[in-house]
Each structure stands twice: as structure tokens, then as C-alpha cells.
Design a protein around this motif. Structure first.
Motif, short mmCIF file in Angstrom:
data_model
loop_
_atom_site.label_atom_id
_atom_site.label_comp_id
_atom_site.label_asym_id
_atom_site.label_seq_id
_atom_site.Cartn_x
_atom_site.Cartn_y
_atom_site.Cartn_z
N MET A 1 -6.86 -3.69 -9.59
CA MET A 1 -5.53 -4.22 -9.89
C MET A 1 -5.07 -5.13 -8.76
O MET A 1 -5.20 -4.76 -7.58
N PRO A 2 -4.51 -6.31 -9.07
CA PRO A 2 -4.02 -7.20 -8.02
C PRO A 2 -2.98 -6.51 -7.14
O PRO A 2 -2.15 -5.73 -7.64
N LEU A 3 -3.02 -6.82 -5.84
CA LEU A 3 -2.13 -6.14 -4.89
C LEU A 3 -0.66 -6.39 -5.23
O LEU A 3 0.17 -5.47 -5.09
N PHE A 4 -0.33 -7.58 -5.70
CA PHE A 4 1.07 -7.89 -6.03
C PHE A 4 1.56 -6.98 -7.15
O PHE A 4 2.64 -6.37 -7.05
N GLN A 5 0.78 -6.86 -8.22
CA GLN A 5 1.17 -6.01 -9.34
C GLN A 5 1.27 -4.55 -8.91
O GLN A 5 2.21 -3.83 -9.29
N LEU A 6 0.32 -4.12 -8.10
CA LEU A 6 0.30 -2.74 -7.62
C LEU A 6 1.53 -2.45 -6.76
O LEU A 6 2.16 -1.39 -6.90
N SER A 7 1.87 -3.39 -5.90
CA SER A 7 3.02 -3.21 -5.01
C SER A 7 4.33 -3.16 -5.80
O SER A 7 5.19 -2.30 -5.54
#
Length: 266
Positions: A1-7
Motif C-alpha cells: 500500500m502506498p505510504l500516503f494512503q497508509l498514513s
């Protein structure tokens, strides 16, 4: 999962879990709003673990009291700690039973709609405002009794409907029962501990064997971010409740509810 979405996911879960604005509703809406795939059960479990750690650390003295009380209950000792732990257990029973029923009947998935979340955001937000204005503010956590635990436990089960907000509906019930804002919120947060454990365990049974190293890394990041966000949100809310009402949260719920209804029926 992309870090932005995860964050974003972890921060939204951490912030909304204990505020009376519905974490489940936000998590259902988030993939839709961002145009991304659902985060999956592994990440759901991770953010639950993060928020659980935050509430247990923030209310560590109360948690220690509940732990001692549980030991006293198991050993047959009648102490104030045992009584309090028993009330927490009683308040948890309705949501566990309702959660199991939702799971086996498929209602859990059937209720994940924008329209439903819009109505529950709006309706239960107005209900919180009414209860907060109407309810007296005389009782403290020391006055919590069996009837209160049953009433708040039954209302907590209603929070399984997305958009209701577990903390919001139990705080609403506490205000109707006459508890001060800060004490009602404190009881609500302590009630969340076994509830989060139960829901996290239920989710974990569905993800056994699914995880790999990449997913495990994402889960660790999500848990840490959710922990930090939840701890900060808890601290701010408990501090603010000493001087303000729940009206700012009500305004947010009403505005979001109207927007969601406009989207759903537009």
C-alpha cells in the motif's frame, strides 16, 4: 500500500476512534473519497491495535484498576475494583453479541452505504447535542452503577451501525444518565478497551495466514501512526471537555451528514 494512503488511513482511524464522530464511518468513506481500494483486514487489525495501545496508556491508572479488579473477580474477592471491572464486562456483553450476529448474518457488509452513514452522522449528531444540552452534570465515574452499565452497553451495540460512533453514542447515553462530560467520556473510553479487543480478535481470525512481510511492514506503520494520533486526540478531547461542550463535534457531524446525503441522493 502506498505510504500516503497508509498514513491517511492510520491518522484518520487514530483521530476518529475516540472522538464522537464515527471512526467506522470515516474508514468506509475513505477509500471511496480517495478513489483507492479498500485497505484490507490486516490494516484494520493494525489500526485497532494502535488505538487500543493509546487508550490503555492514556488511562493507565484506570486500566490497572480494571486489571486488579478482574483478578479479584476471578479469586472471589469483593472489592471496589472488582465491582468496576464487573461493570465494564457487563457493558461489553451487548456489543459482543450484536457484533457476532452482524457477522454471521452479513449485516456488517450490507450497511456500508454512503446514504446510511449520512443519516446516522446527522441523526445521532443531533441526538448528542440534545442529550448534552438536556442532561444534568452532577454524576462522576464513582457513581457508575449496574443500570448505567447496562444502558450504556446497549447503546454501545447500536454503534455497530456505521456512522453512529461508539464513543458518541455511549457519551450521549452518559449525558442522559446525568454524568459530567469528562466523566462520561472517561467511562466511554474505558468501555472501548474490551470492545476493541473483541473486534480486533474477530478481525484477526479472518486474516490468519494472509499476511506477508510487505503487509506486516505496512501494518506496523499503520499501528504506530494510529497510536500516536489516537493518543493526541484523546488528550485534546479530555482537556477541552473541561471548558467546552460537544457542540463542535455535533456541527462537524451535521455538516458531514448533509454533504453525504447530498452525494447519495444527488
Amino acid at each position: 500500500m502506498p505510504l500516503f494512503q497508509l498514513s491517511i488511513l492510520a491518522l484518520v482511524q487514530g483521530i476518529t476512534e475516540f472522538l464522537p464522530i464515527s471512526s467506522s464511518g470515516h474508514l468506509i468513506l475513505l477509500p471511496w473519497a480517495l478513489g483507492t481500494a479498500d485497505q484490507g483486514l490486516v490494516i484494520d487489525v493494525a489500526v485497532h491495535v494502535g488505538t487500543l495501545g493509546a487508550v490503555m496508556l492514556f488511562f493507565r491508572q484506570d486500566v490497572a484498576r480494571i486489571f486488579r479488579g478482574t483478578i479479584h473477580l476471578l479469586t472471589g474477592r469483593r472489592t471496589p475494583e472488582a465491582a468496576f471491572a464487573g461493570l465494564i464486562a457487563i457493558a461489553t456483553v451487548p456489543v459482543v453479541l450484536a457484533g457476532f450476529l452482524f457477522k454471521i448474518t452479513g449485516l456488517e457488509q450490507a450497511m456500508r452505504s454512503v446514504a446510511l452513514i449520512g443519516w446516522t452522522m446527522l441523526g445521532f449528531g443531533i441526538f448528542l447535542y440534545w442529550a448534552d444540552r438536556r442532561g444534568p452534570s452532577t454524576r462522576t465515574i464513582a457513581d457508575w452503577r449496574l443500570r448505567d452499565a447496562i444502558v450504556m452497553g446497549l447503546w454501545q451495540a447500536v454503534a455497530l451501525v456505521p456512522g453512529t460512533s461508539r464513543s458518541g453514542i455511549t457519551i450521549t447515553a452518559s449525558r442522559l444518565l446525568g454524568f459530567r462530560r469528562e466523566d462520561g467520556a472517561r467511562i466511554s473510553m474505558l468501555m472501548s478497551i474490551p470492545t476493541i479487543i473483541a473486534s480486533g480478535t474477530l478481525l484477526a481470525t479472518d486474516v490468519v495466514g494472509q499476511a506477508n512481510w510487505a503487509v506486516a511492514k505496512d501494518a506496523a506503520i499503520a499501528a504506530l501512526l494510529a497510536f500516536g494520533a489516537a493518543y493526541v486526540a484523546l488528550g485534546l478531547m479530555m482537556r477541552l471537555l473541561r471548558s467546552i461542550s460537544f457542540t463542535p463535534y455535533v456541527v462537524y457531524r451535521v455538516v458531514l451528514g448533509i454533504v453525504l446525503l447530498a452525494i447519495a441522493y444527488g
